[in-house]
Design an enzyme around this catalytic site. Sequence first.
Site, PDB file in Angstrom:
ATOM      1  N   HIS A 143      65.005   0.329  16.018  1.00 45.85           N
ATOM      2  CA  HIS A 143      64.216   0.585  17.232  1.00 45.85           C
ATOM      3  C   HIS A 143      65.159   0.557  18.436  1.00 45.85           C
ATOM      4  O   HIS A 143      66.001  -0.332  18.541  1.00 45.85           O
ATOM      5  CB  HIS A 143      63.123  -0.475  17.368  1.00 45.85           C
ATOM      6  CG  HIS A 143      62.232  -0.227  18.537  1.00 45.85           C
ATOM      7  ND1 HIS A 143      61.233   0.733  18.519  1.00 45.85           N
ATOM      8  CD2 HIS A 143      62.218  -0.764  19.780  1.00 45.85           C
ATOM      9  CE1 HIS A 143      60.641   0.753  19.692  1.00 45.85           C
ATOM     10  NE2 HIS A 143      61.223  -0.145  20.481  1.00 45.85           N
TER      11      HIS A 143
ATOM     12  N   ASN B 203      63.698  -1.078   9.701  1.00 51.89           N
ATOM     13  CA  ASN B 203      63.475  -0.089  10.757  1.00 51.89           C
ATOM     14  C   ASN B 203      64.515  -0.287  11.848  1.00 51.89           C
ATOM     15  O   ASN B 203      65.004  -1.399  12.049  1.00 51.89           O
ATOM     16  CB  ASN B 203      62.077  -0.260  11.359  1.00 51.89           C
ATOM     17  CG  ASN B 203      61.787   0.764  12.445  1.00 51.89           C
ATOM     18  OD1 ASN B 203      62.090   1.957  12.283  1.00 51.89           O
ATOM     19  ND2 ASN B 203      61.227   0.332  13.558  1.00 51.89           N
TER      20      ASN B 203
ATOM     21  N   MET C  40      58.312   8.524  12.526  1.00 50.61           N
ATOM     22  CA  MET C  40      57.374   8.236  13.602  1.00 50.61           C
ATOM     23  C   MET C  40      55.952   8.023  13.099  1.00 50.61           C
ATOM     24  O   MET C  40      54.999   8.609  13.614  1.00 50.61           O
ATOM     25  CB  MET C  40      57.444   9.348  14.654  1.00 50.61           C
ATOM     26  CG  MET C  40      58.815   9.469  15.297  1.00 50.61           C
ATOM     27  SD  MET C  40      59.514   7.851  15.748  1.00 50.61           S
ATOM     28  CE  MET C  40      59.904   8.130  17.458  1.00 50.61           C
TER      29      MET C  40
ATOM     30  N   SER D  42      70.011  11.402  12.866  1.00 52.80           N
ATOM     31  CA  SER D  42      71.384  10.916  13.085  1.00 52.80           C
ATOM     32  C   SER D  42      71.587   9.513  12.490  1.00 52.80           C
ATOM     33  O   SER D  42      72.660   9.200  11.982  1.00 52.80           O
ATOM     34  CB  SER D  42      71.755  10.950  14.571  1.00 52.80           C
ATOM     35  OG  SER D  42      71.065   9.962  15.284  1.00 52.80           O
ATOM     36  N   ASN D  43      70.559   8.680  12.535  1.00 55.45           N
ATOM     37  CA  ASN D  43      70.702   7.356  11.902  1.00 55.45           C
ATOM     38  C   ASN D  43      70.774   7.480  10.383  1.00 55.45           C
ATOM     39  O   ASN D  43      71.494   6.722   9.726  1.00 55.45           O
ATOM     40  CB  ASN D  43      69.548   6.439  12.312  1.00 55.45           C
ATOM     41  CG  ASN D  43      69.806   5.794  13.649  1.00 55.45           C
ATOM     42  OD1 ASN D  43      70.700   4.954  13.785  1.00 55.45           O
ATOM     43  ND2 ASN D  43      69.055   6.204  14.664  1.00 55.45           N
TER      44      ASN D  43
HETATM   45  C1  GAR Z   1      66.346   6.654  17.246  1.00 59.84           C
HETATM   46  O1  GAR Z   1      66.719   6.397  18.576  1.00 59.84           O
HETATM   47  C2  GAR Z   1      65.486   5.536  16.710  1.00 59.84           C
HETATM   48  O2  GAR Z   1      65.884   4.275  17.169  1.00 59.84           O
HETATM   49  C3  GAR Z   1      64.141   5.917  17.270  1.00 59.84           C
HETATM   50  O3  GAR Z   1      64.065   7.306  17.098  1.00 59.84           O
HETATM   51  C4  GAR Z   1      65.383   7.851  17.177  1.00 59.84           C
HETATM   52  C5  GAR Z   1      65.628   8.692  15.939  1.00 59.84           C
HETATM   53  O4  GAR Z   1      66.836   9.376  16.052  1.00 59.84           O
HETATM   54  N1  GAR Z   1      63.085   5.254  16.587  1.00 59.84           N
HETATM   55  C6  GAR Z   1      61.990   4.810  17.206  1.00 59.84           C
HETATM   56  O5  GAR Z   1      61.775   4.968  18.393  1.00 59.84           O
HETATM   57  C7  GAR Z   1      61.007   4.096  16.300  1.00 59.84           C
HETATM   58  N2  GAR Z   1      60.038   3.394  17.073  1.00 59.84           N
HETATM   59  P1  GAR Z   1      67.530   9.992  14.754  1.00 59.84           P
HETATM   60  O6  GAR Z   1      66.480  10.869  14.083  1.00 59.84           O
HETATM   61  O7  GAR Z   1      68.661  10.799  15.288  1.00 59.84           O
HETATM   62  O8  GAR Z   1      67.966   8.854  13.884  1.00 59.84           O
END
Ligand code: GAR
Length: 199
Positions: free
Chosen positions: A108, A106, A89, A12-13
């Site tokens: 977080h 990144n 990840m 989603s990001n």
């Molecule tokens: C997001 O909440 C991001 O901040 C987190 O994983 C999710 C990915 O969502 N990242 C971490 O925790 C990194 N340490 P997405 O795949 O929908 O963007």
Amino acid sequence: MRVGILISGRGSNMLALADAVREGRAPGAQVALVLSDKPQAAGLERASERGIETAVVERRGLTREGHEGEVVRRLRASGVELVCLAGYMRLLSPCFLDEFRGRVLNIHPSLLPAFPGLDAQRQAVEHGVRFSGCTVHFVDETLDGGPIITQRVVHVSDSDTPDTLAARILREEHAAYPEALALVCSGRYEVLGRRVVRS
Ligand code: GAR
């Protein structure tokens, strides 16, 4: 600035970044490649639907160095200059970071330096903090510890679970990451020690 986005899951990001670029909210940025270490990452299909080039580099069968080397090679082949980690990840080694010095971002889901690492939203709920949020930062050799570009805050209520908090933070992530990308692409900042100062 040709941007490569690394994902491991939903993406989603990644979509928030791609939409911002398409809508001109990050002038100078172009999404050159979305790359995942997981072939089943849902974000890959969502990127393809938008006409963005995608790639998969699985870790299986490779050493950590071999995997990173292959990721770097693929990013370079697409002319990537700036790397955005978006739910990727895996920890990146100094070798990878040397290839894109000062050019890896990144996101977080906590107000760093609080709650680095896995399950940041659960850590926040269990710690009993009243506010949490998200952080976009430059990546260095430390775990979630590089210079902070931007943060957004959300309230944590008594009834929050890790999931409800994660959903509230995610909405802010989708605004914060494009803002940070726009700043980095504009070049209007300096990194002074740990601080990212707008110029
Ligand atoms: C997001 O909440 C991001 O901040 C987190 O994983 C999710 C990915 O969502 N990242 C971490 O925790 C990194 N340490 P997405 O795949 O929908 O963007």
